[in-house]
Design a protein around this motif. Structure first.
Motif, PDB file in Angstrom:
ATOM      1  N   ALA A 232       0.841  -1.199   0.000  1.00 28.19           N
ATOM      2  CA  ALA A 232       0.000   0.000   0.000  1.00 28.19           C
ATOM      3  C   ALA A 232       0.876   1.250   0.000  1.00 28.19           C
ATOM      4  O   ALA A 232       2.027   1.237   0.439  1.00 28.19           O
ATOM      5  CB  ALA A 232      -0.917   0.006   1.210  1.00 28.19           C
TER       6      ALA A 232
ATOM      7  N   PHE B  90      -3.157   5.651   1.705  1.00 29.04           N
ATOM      8  CA  PHE B  90      -3.622   6.511   0.613  1.00 29.04           C
ATOM      9  C   PHE B  90      -4.193   5.666  -0.527  1.00 29.04           C
ATOM     10  O   PHE B  90      -5.205   6.024  -1.115  1.00 29.04           O
ATOM     11  CB  PHE B  90      -2.464   7.367   0.096  1.00 29.04           C
ATOM     12  CG  PHE B  90      -2.833   8.247  -1.055  1.00 29.04           C
ATOM     13  CD1 PHE B  90      -3.513   9.449  -0.850  1.00 29.04           C
ATOM     14  CD2 PHE B  90      -2.528   7.875  -2.367  1.00 29.04           C
ATOM     15  CE1 PHE B  90      -3.859  10.256  -1.914  1.00 29.04           C
ATOM     16  CE2 PHE B  90      -2.885   8.688  -3.441  1.00 29.04           C
ATOM     17  CZ  PHE B  90      -3.552   9.893  -3.205  1.00 29.04           C
ATOM     18  N   GLU B  91      -3.526   4.512  -0.805  1.00 32.94           N
ATOM     19  CA  GLU B  91      -4.000   3.644  -1.898  1.00 32.94           C
ATOM     20  C   GLU B  91      -3.513   2.220  -1.649  1.00 32.94           C
ATOM     21  O   GLU B  91      -2.331   1.998  -1.358  1.00 32.94           O
ATOM     22  CB  GLU B  91      -3.454   4.135  -3.231  1.00 32.94           C
ATOM     23  CG  GLU B  91      -3.899   3.282  -4.431  1.00 32.94           C
ATOM     24  CD  GLU B  91      -3.319   3.768  -5.742  1.00 32.94           C
ATOM     25  OE1 GLU B  91      -3.202   2.947  -6.667  1.00 32.94           O
ATOM     26  OE2 GLU B  91      -2.960   4.964  -5.824  1.00 32.94           O
ATOM     27  N   ASP B  92      -4.456   1.295  -1.716  1.00 38.99           N
ATOM     28  CA  ASP B  92      -4.098  -0.125  -1.640  1.00 38.99           C
ATOM     29  C   ASP B  92      -3.853  -0.612  -3.068  1.00 38.99           C
ATOM     30  O   ASP B  92      -4.744  -0.561  -3.922  1.00 38.99           O
ATOM     31  CB  ASP B  92      -5.219  -0.921  -0.978  1.00 38.99           C
ATOM     32  CG  ASP B  92      -4.801  -2.354  -0.651  1.00 38.99           C
ATOM     33  OD1 ASP B  92      -3.845  -2.856  -1.286  1.00 38.99           O
ATOM     34  OD2 ASP B  92      -5.405  -2.949   0.267  1.00 38.99           O
ATOM     35  N   THR B  93      -2.639  -1.146  -3.349  1.00 37.60           N
ATOM     36  CA  THR B  93      -2.259  -1.503  -4.727  1.00 37.60           C
ATOM     37  C   THR B  93      -2.756  -2.889  -5.138  1.00 37.60           C
ATOM     38  O   THR B  93      -2.637  -3.262  -6.318  1.00 37.60           O
ATOM     39  CB  THR B  93      -0.743  -1.470  -4.868  1.00 37.60           C
ATOM     40  OG1 THR B  93      -0.168  -2.486  -4.044  1.00 37.60           O
ATOM     41  CG2 THR B  93      -0.195  -0.102  -4.465  1.00 37.60           C
TER      42      THR B  93
END
Length: 409
Positions: A348, A366-369
């Motif tokens: 992430a 912020f963002e889970d890949t």
């Protein structure tokens, strides 16, 4: 039966003043301290005149009540003599003096007091202040408006409400009769000592095995070590069993020298004004003991207290705002930082820094890949678990892209 076994008197000009306005006397039965007020306009003259007049009461009395009455009469007579002196020497207008005096008569002590010099008693290791200061700040302390600690630094601490001088023809004098016992140690002092040395320090000196003169010298030294902004005068009286005393009557301070004015008023003024003050010194002064004046001073003190509270409140508000502002700006800075780490089982991108402020975390996902950590090479997996710092969001996306491209196929 108790009696005076030893006594001592000493006086020092202090570190600031250029002349000594205090007087002290250690006699056969009578012991006193007088602290003159009026600066070079007559403080030394006032204390000397009062001391020399009251010294006439140093004699035997048939009873403590007679001694108390004689002591009170001596202070009233000294007050009249001061008024007559001012009448003859107008340049001395406004002079005055405090007086704290006691007469030891076998097992009892007669006391007379006016002003802010003090009488202390050390008995069985415990120090007691016998007299009450006739000052404005003491009124505030007695009424609960300020504490003893606040009184020590109060801007009105120099205002006396009762003194001997040319203002009142019949000043109110506190008198009392107390018992005394062998082992008692009495201390009379000007505020040059009590305003500098704490009660704890005074008690320690009085408890020491030093004789009366040694104790007086020690207390003067402690006052000097504390800055001694005023004259310091000390009389110590030890009570013991009847014995032949060896110490002689002693006069110290202004009363030990001839009065500094002659028959002609103009000549007296010239003599007095030839001595210049070396440094500015806060002068003690007298104000009438009237209800109107007290009310005015109390209201002024209340206004000062309100201003002080408002100043503190504004200062606290500004400090809180500064802390909140600094915290906000600091938090905004942390949210401009990014790093790559592990969230659950996937890689992430985190916004913020890898720190916690107590229970507050300074970072969030912020963002889970959706890139599984298990798919990474061993080296890359270790790096991600330890987190990889990024200089920006774009840099974090590039790191994730590199990890994705290098994963195990």
């Amino acid at each position: 039966m108790a009696t005076v076994s030893h006594s001592a008197a000493t006086s020092h000009v202090g570190k600031i003043r250029s002349n000594n306005q205090d007087s002290g006397y250690s006699g056969r039965h009578l012991f006193l301290v007088a602290d003159g007020m009026g600066g070079h306009a007559g403080g030394d003259v006032a204390s000397a005149i009062a001391t020399k007049r009251i010294m006439e009461a140093d004699r035997d009395f048939p009873s403590p009540q007679d001694a108390e009455f004689a002591l009170q009469a001596a202070l009233i007579a000294a007050n009249s003599q001061l008024a007559e002196t001012v009448y003859e020497h107008a340049e001395l207008t406004g002079m005055g003096t405090t007086v704290s005096a006691l007469i030891v008569l076998e097992d009892e002590v007669a006391i007379a007091h006016i002003g802010d010099s003090r009488i202390y008693l050390l008995r069985e290791g415990e120090l007691s202040q016998i007299t009450i200061d006739h000052t404005f700040v003491q009124r505030l302390v007695d009424s609960g408006r300020i504490t003893e600690a606040e009184a020590m630094v109060h801007p009105r601490r120099s205002v006396l409400m009762r003194v001997l001088g040319d203002v009142e023809s019949a000043p109110e004098i506190d008198t009392s009769i107390l018992a005394t016992f062998p082992g008692d140690r009495w201390l009379i002092c000007s505020d040059g000592l009590s305003g500098v040395v704490s009660n704890t320090g005074i008690a320690a000196a009085l408890l020491s095995p030093l004789d009366a003169q040694g104790v007086a010298d020690r207390l003067v030294k402690e006052s000097l070590d504390g800055g001694a902004p005023d004259n310091v005068t000390i009389v110590v009286v030890d009570i013991g069993s009847p014995a032949e005393r060896t110490d002689m009557p002693t006069v110290v301070g202004s009363a030990s020298a001839p009065l500094a004015f002659g028959e002609e008023p103009n000549r007296g003024r010239a003599l007095r004004m030839s001595s210049l003050r070396l440094h500015p010194v806060r002068e003690t002064h007298f104000e009438p003991d009237s209800q109107d004046y007290l009310s005015e001073l109390i209201e002024e003190d209340n206004r000062r207290a309100r201003r002080r509270k408002i100043t503190w409140l504004v200062g606290i508000i500004l400090l809180v705002l500064a802390i909140v502002g600094a915290g906000f700006l600091g938090y905004r800075w942390t949210q401009s930082r990014y790093y790559v780490g592990v969230e659950g089982s996937t890689v992430a991108i985190f916004q913020g820094v890898q720190q916690d402020l107590g229970p507050i975390s300074l970072s969030s996902v912020f963002e889970d890949t959706n890139l599984e950590v298990s798919e990474l090479r061993v080296y890359d997996r270790q790096q991600v678990e330890q987190t990889i710092s990024a200089t920006s969001l774009a840099d974090a996306l590039l790191i994730v892209e590199r990890l994705h491209d290098a994963r195990i196929q």
